[in-house]
Design a protein around this motif. Structure first.
Motif, PDB file in Angstrom:
ATOM      1  N   THR A 168      -1.354  -2.315   7.374  1.00 21.26           N
ATOM      2  CA  THR A 168      -0.090  -1.410   7.945  1.00 21.26           C
ATOM      3  C   THR A 168       0.176  -0.138   7.201  1.00 21.26           C
ATOM      4  O   THR A 168       0.679   0.729   7.760  1.00 21.26           O
ATOM      5  N   LEU A 169       0.046  -0.222   5.892  1.00 17.44           N
ATOM      6  CA  LEU A 169       0.267   0.894   5.222  1.00 17.44           C
ATOM      7  C   LEU A 169      -0.611   2.119   5.446  1.00 17.44           C
ATOM      8  O   LEU A 169      -0.042   3.212   5.593  1.00 17.44           O
ATOM      9  N   ALA A 170      -1.922   1.538   5.800  1.00 16.24           N
ATOM     10  CA  ALA A 170      -2.890   2.953   5.990  1.00 16.24           C
ATOM     11  C   ALA A 170      -2.647   3.377   7.362  1.00 16.24           C
ATOM     12  O   ALA A 170      -3.074   4.561   7.811  1.00 16.24           O
ATOM     13  N   ALA A 171      -1.831   2.675   8.311  1.00 18.06           N
ATOM     14  CA  ALA A 171      -1.677   3.050   9.732  1.00 18.06           C
ATOM     15  C   ALA A 171      -0.845   3.974   9.899  1.00 18.06           C
ATOM     16  O   ALA A 171      -0.567   4.858  10.843  1.00 18.06           O
ATOM     17  N   ARG A 172       0.098   4.310   8.916  1.00 15.32           N
ATOM     18  CA  ARG A 172       1.194   5.402   8.989  1.00 15.32           C
ATOM     19  C   ARG A 172       0.726   6.781   8.643  1.00 15.32           C
ATOM     20  O   ARG A 172      -0.388   6.950   8.146  1.00 15.32           O
ATOM     21  N   GLY A 183       1.275   8.874  -0.427  1.00 15.04           N
ATOM     22  CA  GLY A 183       0.747   8.119   0.641  1.00 15.04           C
ATOM     23  C   GLY A 183       1.785   7.016   0.953  1.00 15.04           C
ATOM     24  O   GLY A 183       1.782   6.009   1.672  1.00 15.04           O
ATOM     25  N   ASP A 184       3.011   7.238   0.149  1.00 15.24           N
ATOM     26  CA  ASP A 184       4.168   6.461   0.327  1.00 15.24           C
ATOM     27  C   ASP A 184       3.503   4.734   0.065  1.00 15.24           C
ATOM     28  O   ASP A 184       4.063   3.778   0.940  1.00 15.24           O
ATOM     29  N   VAL A 185       2.979   4.571  -0.883  1.00 16.25           N
ATOM     30  CA  VAL A 185       2.469   3.135  -1.238  1.00 16.25           C
ATOM     31  C   VAL A 185       3.282   2.410  -2.363  1.00 16.25           C
ATOM     32  O   VAL A 185       3.576   3.168  -3.167  1.00 16.25           O
ATOM     33  N   PRO A 186       3.762   1.385  -1.741  1.00 13.55           N
ATOM     34  CA  PRO A 186       5.012   0.811  -2.728  1.00 13.55           C
ATOM     35  C   PRO A 186       4.512   0.398  -4.250  1.00 13.55           C
ATOM     36  O   PRO A 186       3.254  -0.158  -4.245  1.00 13.55           O
ATOM     37  N   ALA A 187       5.162   0.828  -5.098  1.00 16.13           N
ATOM     38  CA  ALA A 187       4.612   0.694  -6.479  1.00 16.13           C
ATOM     39  C   ALA A 187       4.663  -0.741  -6.899  1.00 16.13           C
ATOM     40  O   ALA A 187       3.486  -1.114  -7.593  1.00 16.13           O
ATOM     41  N   VAL A 224      -7.339   3.510  -0.840  1.00 21.71           N
ATOM     42  CA  VAL A 224      -7.710   2.720   0.426  1.00 21.71           C
ATOM     43  C   VAL A 224      -6.371   2.455   1.269  1.00 21.71           C
ATOM     44  O   VAL A 224      -6.522   2.470   2.520  1.00 21.71           O
ATOM     45  N   ALA A 225      -5.193   2.306   0.474  1.00 27.34           N
ATOM     46  CA  ALA A 225      -3.928   2.083   1.432  1.00 27.34           C
ATOM     47  C   ALA A 225      -3.318   3.288   1.883  1.00 27.34           C
ATOM     48  O   ALA A 225      -2.737   3.202   2.908  1.00 27.34           O
ATOM     49  N   GLY A 226      -3.898   4.309   1.325  1.00 27.80           N
ATOM     50  CA  GLY A 226      -3.445   5.802   2.147  1.00 27.80           C
ATOM     51  C   GLY A 226      -4.488   6.223   3.007  1.00 27.80           C
ATOM     52  O   GLY A 226      -4.342   7.278   3.659  1.00 27.80           O
ATOM     53  N   THR A 227      -5.331   5.564   3.396  1.00 24.42           N
ATOM     54  CA  THR A 227      -6.489   6.117   4.295  1.00 24.42           C
ATOM     55  C   THR A 227      -6.901   5.102   5.633  1.00 24.42           C
ATOM     56  O   THR A 227      -6.887   5.774   6.388  1.00 24.42           O
ATOM     57  N   GLY A 228      -6.860   3.973   5.284  1.00 29.94           N
ATOM     58  CA  GLY A 228      -7.481   2.885   6.071  1.00 29.94           C
ATOM     59  C   GLY A 228      -8.680   2.629   6.421  1.00 29.94           C
ATOM     60  O   GLY A 228      -9.709   3.708   6.113  1.00 29.94           O
TER      61      GLY A 228
END
Lengths: 269, 337
Positions: free
Chosen positions: A16-20, A68-72, A134-138
């Motif tokens: 879900t994170l990567a889809a944004r 990437g707006d990945v939650p800390a 990974v979470a910012g790329t997908g």
């Protein structure tokens, strides 16, 4: 909830994170792969007693997470889950390596504790950077990039299939587990029952694979995954690679915290 | 027993990456050459199965703990070694990418330890040698247990060698082996039993599926990728381990000496470390090592990094200042968005 179930839930969250569409997602995945590899090599190339000198590298995962707006909190939880092996092996260092190394006033710290701290910092840096990328790329973009960087096509296709069906089979396995628990209690089953349970899961997996294959061939699948978001290398990507690699080289060559510390403590005799 | 980035030196990490990449490319080519492209969806689903099957545990009698399958051996039996290696590599990649099991730099080492050993050594040399097509159930069980134990012992040995050769952890090889091998002996037996239970179940339900691995393994021997991987591994052992072996006495002696605090510590002096350190000295313009100040440091071999109160304080203060700066930068970036 089992570890794998929790892992699957986390995987879904990463998806879900990567889809944004974040500033980090807009950077070409190849650039991110290259820079992250450079980062890893720079971090692990430090002397085993380096602690403070490693800290400037925290800038990379921190910026990735923000861009990437990945939650800390998510990052932190994953770090904790993954920590045991590195911590367990690292904990031997303080026991084996007892010569004094750091001294503040009368208190001294042994070299073992320093190298243990170094292992922890390395662990946090390398894992946080990988997770943030990974979470910012997908997965799809990442696999396409790996393929364009030369990974075998069968392997990247394999990664995508695995990623997709981990959710499906994971759900199936957890439903089987629940069904068994409702009928047989919370105790783990005997080996014979295990064989039947996992065996049935495997049979279903085989049948599913056959159906999937036929359905995909019917739709013209030829072993290649195609993406609508065409990857194009832009000047921003070049700047990303050059800027970060330059920063890593500088932080590797100059001990920034040591210089900063000298500056700040210049007045103290 | 995933190897971690934090314990790995760049030289060891890069060598294991190169070795694994060669084995992976060779395996991928083998799968394609055998016309097994149609296997790709099956491989993907089986990879997901290995992943999901870790959710189903069984009770280990008289211990109160539980076990599950590892994957490499089962996949080899079902798919043949080459396809199994590609699958296990993908499973480990997903674990490294999403669950931070191991790490990206250590991924090469992990695929080597958990993929090359079970697929290209344990399966053809142990499992297939004992359980020929049409073997009895008991024979399959024995073969699976022995092969799983063999593969895992080699894997554990791999972890120890890579950790020790990297020189980040202070654990000497001897005691580390004593820690790892018995633990993985037990895990190997459990994994072998689970694999045997599964294979026997599948053989009863769908005999055609178990023969697939045998058929594809029979077509082409796994010798070439195996030989390449082994040659590369031998090069690592030959190139990296000797300096290590010569720098340190026997593991146990070494640890005793160090616990006693009397001996000197050979700094890891492989090429990359040294060259980077020299570069650092040149750029930083000040020598990093000051003369030993403690009476406890004896001998003239590479000494302890000196105890220097001024430098320690500067390091601590500077470290915190750096962290503060990084946090501020991140907050500023977040604010701007």
């Amino acid at each position: 909830m089992s570890r794998v179930e929790a892992a699957l839930r986390d995987l879904r969250l990463a998806d879900t994170l990567a889809a944004r569409d974040t500033p980090l997602a807009r950077i070409d995945a190849r650039a991110k792969v290259v820079v992250t590899l450079a980062f890893l090599v720079a971090v692990v190339s430090f002397d085993r007693h380096a602690v403070a000198a490693l800290l400037p590298f925290a800038l990379y995962p921190a910026v990735l997470a923000v861009r990437g707006d990945v939650p800390a909190r998510w990052l932190g939880r994953k770090l904790l889950i993954a920590a045991p092996f590195a911590v367990a092996v690292g904990l031997f260092n303080p026991l084996l390596d007892r010569a004094p190394m750091l001294a503040i006033g009368d208190a001294t710290l042994s070299a073992g504790w320093v190298s243990f701290a170094s292992i922890l910092v390395r662990f946090a840096l390398t894992v946080a950077a990988a997770l943030a990328v990974v979470a910012g790329t997908g997965m799809h973009t990442l696999c396409a990039a790996l393929g364009r960087l030369g990974a075998p096509r069968i392997f990247t296709a394999q990664l995508l299939f695995l990623y997709r069906y981990a959710f499906v089979l994971g759900g199936e396995a957890s439903r089987m587990g629940t069904a068994r628990m409702l009928r047989g209690g919370a105790r783990a089953p005997s080996l014979a029952v295990y064989g039947a349970l996992a065996g049935h899961l495997l049979l279903r997996a085989f049948e599913r694979a056959e159906r999937i294959h036929r359905a995909m061939v019917a739709r013209g699948f030829d072993g290649e995954f195609r993406s609508l978001r065409a990857a194009r290398w832009t000047g921003a990507d070049t700047a990303f690679v050059a800027g970060w690699c330059g920063y890593f080289a500088a932080a590797r060559a100059v001990d920034i915290p040591q210089g900063l510390g000298r500056l700040l403590t210049a007045g103290i005799p | 027993m995933h190897m971690a980035d934090a314990l790995l030196s760049p030289a060891v990490g890069a060598t294991m990456w190169a070795t694994t990449a060669v084995a992976l490319a060779a395996s991928a080519r083998r799968v394609r050459e055998n016309g097994e492209d149609r296997l790709v969806p099956l491989m993907g689903v089986l990879g997901a199965f290995v992943f999901a099957a870790q959710m189903i545990n069984f009770a280990i009698p008289a211990t109160g703990s539980s076990g599950h399958i590892g994957g490499g051996l089962l996949l080899s039996i079902l798919l043949g070694p080459a396809a199994a290696f590609v699958v296990i590599a993908s499973v480990l990649s997903v674990q490294a990418l999403f669950f931070a099991d191991g790490g990206l730099l250590a991924l090469g080492a992990n695929i080597f330890n958990l993929g090359v050993f079970p697929c290209f050594l344990a399966y053809p040399l142990v499992y297939r040698a004992i359980a020929r097509p049409g073997a009895t159930g008991a024979r399959v069980g024995v073969a699976a247990v022995l092969a799983a134990v063999f593969g895992l012992q080699l894997g554990a040995l791999g972890v120890v060698m890579q950790t020790v050769a990297s020189g980040i952890s202070s654990l000497p090889a001897g005691p580390f082996l004593w820690l790892m091998l018995p633990v993985h002996l037990a895990i190997g037996v459990v994994e072998g039993l689970a694999t045997a239970a599964l294979v026997l179940f599948i053989r009863r339900a769908r005999p055609d599926l178990v023969e697939r691995g045998v058929a594809s393994a029979g077509k082409a021997s796994p010798i070439r990728p195996l030989a390449t991987a082994l040659a590369l591994a031998a090069a690592v052992t030959g190139g990296v381990l000797p300096w290590f072996a010569s720098a340190q006495p026997d593991g146990l002696e070494w640890s005793v000496e160090r616990v006693a605090g009397g001996a000197t510590v050979p700094a890891p002096e492989n090429g990359v470390h040294e060259r980077l350190a020299r570069l650092q000295d040149r750029v930083a313009g000040m020598p990093d090592y000051e003369p030993p100040s403690g009476a406890r440091t004896t001998g003239d071999a590479p000494a302890w990094p000196a105890v220097n109160p001024g430098k320690s304080l500067a390091g601590l203060v500077g470290g915190f200042a750096t962290l503060l700066l990084v946090t501020l930068a991140a907050l500023a970036l977040r604010h701007r968005r």
